[in-house]
Scaffold this motif. Structure first.
Motif, short mmCIF file in Angstrom:
data_model
loop_
_atom_site.label_atom_id
_atom_site.label_comp_id
_atom_site.label_asym_id
_atom_site.label_seq_id
_atom_site.Cartn_x
_atom_site.Cartn_y
_atom_site.Cartn_z
N GLU A 17 0.82 -1.21 0.00
CA GLU A 17 0.00 0.00 0.00
C GLU A 17 0.86 1.26 0.00
N GLN A 18 1.94 1.26 0.75
CA GLN A 18 2.79 2.44 0.81
C GLN A 18 3.55 2.66 -0.49
N VAL A 19 4.01 1.58 -1.09
CA VAL A 19 4.70 1.71 -2.38
C VAL A 19 3.70 2.15 -3.45
N ARG A 20 2.51 1.56 -3.44
CA ARG A 20 1.48 1.97 -4.40
C ARG A 20 1.16 3.45 -4.23
N SER A 21 1.06 3.91 -3.00
CA SER A 21 0.76 5.32 -2.75
C SER A 21 1.87 6.22 -3.29
N ALA A 22 3.12 5.81 -3.12
CA ALA A 22 4.25 6.60 -3.64
C ALA A 22 4.17 6.72 -5.15
N ILE A 23 3.65 5.70 -5.80
CA ILE A 23 3.53 5.72 -7.26
C ILE A 23 2.34 6.56 -7.69
N THR A 24 1.17 6.32 -7.12
CA THR A 24 -0.04 7.00 -7.57
C THR A 24 -0.03 8.49 -7.25
N THR A 25 0.69 8.89 -6.21
CA THR A 25 0.77 10.32 -5.88
C THR A 25 1.88 11.03 -6.63
N ALA A 76 3.78 1.82 -14.51
CA ALA A 76 2.39 2.25 -14.62
C ALA A 76 2.01 2.94 -13.33
N THR A 77 0.97 3.75 -13.39
CA THR A 77 0.58 4.52 -12.20
C THR A 77 -0.60 3.91 -11.45
N SER A 78 -1.16 2.83 -11.99
CA SER A 78 -2.25 2.15 -11.29
C SER A 78 -2.38 0.75 -11.87
N GLU A 79 -3.14 -0.09 -11.20
CA GLU A 79 -3.37 -1.44 -11.70
C GLU A 79 -4.10 -1.43 -13.04
N VAL A 80 -5.02 -0.48 -13.21
CA VAL A 80 -5.72 -0.38 -14.49
C VAL A 80 -4.74 -0.04 -15.60
N SER A 81 -3.86 0.92 -15.34
CA SER A 81 -2.86 1.30 -16.33
C SER A 81 -1.93 0.13 -16.63
N GLY A 82 -1.57 -0.61 -15.61
CA GLY A 82 -0.70 -1.77 -15.81
C GLY A 82 -1.36 -2.83 -16.66
N ALA A 83 -2.66 -3.05 -16.44
CA ALA A 83 -3.37 -4.04 -17.24
C ALA A 83 -3.47 -3.60 -18.69
#
Length: 226
Positions: A17-25, A76-83
């Motif tokens: 969650e923290q790594v995902r937050s660093a990416i999405t923000t 990618a900046t989100s799971e949707v973008s990655g897909a």
């Protein structure tokens, strides 16, 4: 990047969650190499195995890419973008076709739903984009152009469409930038690929014209890569 100290329970999930937050923000930008496994373990106060599992999970979802001997990069900046990235691969024409479908509808929505503040932002980004193009500043132009198109999409106030568009734009950004390099070097990119008509249509709240302007620009790109 200062990350919050994790609790003892669910460490892998917390690191994810923290790594995902660093990416999405945007703390870690698209294309940027993230800190090493050892650095993340020290910063978060967890074991390297915990970090490794979290990175593996995020790589599987498409947000990260582990490059042996080089490091781990944001892809990618989100799971949707990655897909979307995974589905599109490196086929520029297919990505442009999907981008056209999304961007035309987004332009139509923006003409109806945009706020005055959003119109000002779109106008300012177009001014910045064109100034960079005239000045032959390649990286500034590419960045401002991407921000401009994303601002138009956001002005349509459809969150799902915006996220899908982000995924497509990440796929094509590098290739589209390469196709514009010659025009930017010659200082002719603004004349060849102008977006003044699109902004005028959005300002006039004319959805049909806005859609036509967006379609025209992307049809030109598709013709070039037919």
């Amino acid at each position: 990047m200062p990350l919050a100290t994790t609790r003892r329970a669910g460490l892998v999930e917390q690191v994810i969650e923290q790594v995902r937050s660093a990416i999405t923000t945007g703390e870690w930008a698209l294309g940027e190499r993230i800190p090493t496994e050892a650095e993340l373990a020290t910063t978060l106060g967890v074991g390297r195995n915990t970090v490794r599992e979290a990175v593996r999970a995020l790589a599987h979802s498409g947000l990260l890419e582990v490059r042996q001997g080089d490091g781990t990069y944001v892809t990618a900046t989100s799971e949707v973008s990655g897909a979307v990235r995974s589905l599109c691969g490196s086929e520029l024409r297919e990505a442009l076709q999907v981008r056209r479908a999304l961007e035309v509808e987004a332009a139509r929505l923006a003409a109806v739903a945009r706020t005055d503040a959003e119109l000002r932002q779109v106008t300012e980004l177009l001014t910045r984009r064109d100034a960079a193009g005239h000045a032959r500043k390649f990286e500034e132009f590419v960045r401002a152009d991407a921000e401009f198109h994303l601002a138009v999409v956001r002005a349509g106030h459809n969150e799902l469409l915006t996220e899908l568009y982000r995924g497509i734009s990440e796929v094509v950004a590098g290739s589209v930038a390469a196709t514009s390099e010659k025009d930017i070097a010659e200082g002719t990119v603004v004349e060849h690929v102008g977006h003044g008509g699109l902004v005028e249509a959005i300002a006039a709240r004319d959805p049909d014209r806005a859609a036509a302007e967006a379609a025209g620009f992307l049809d030109e790109l598709l013709h070039e890569h037919g």
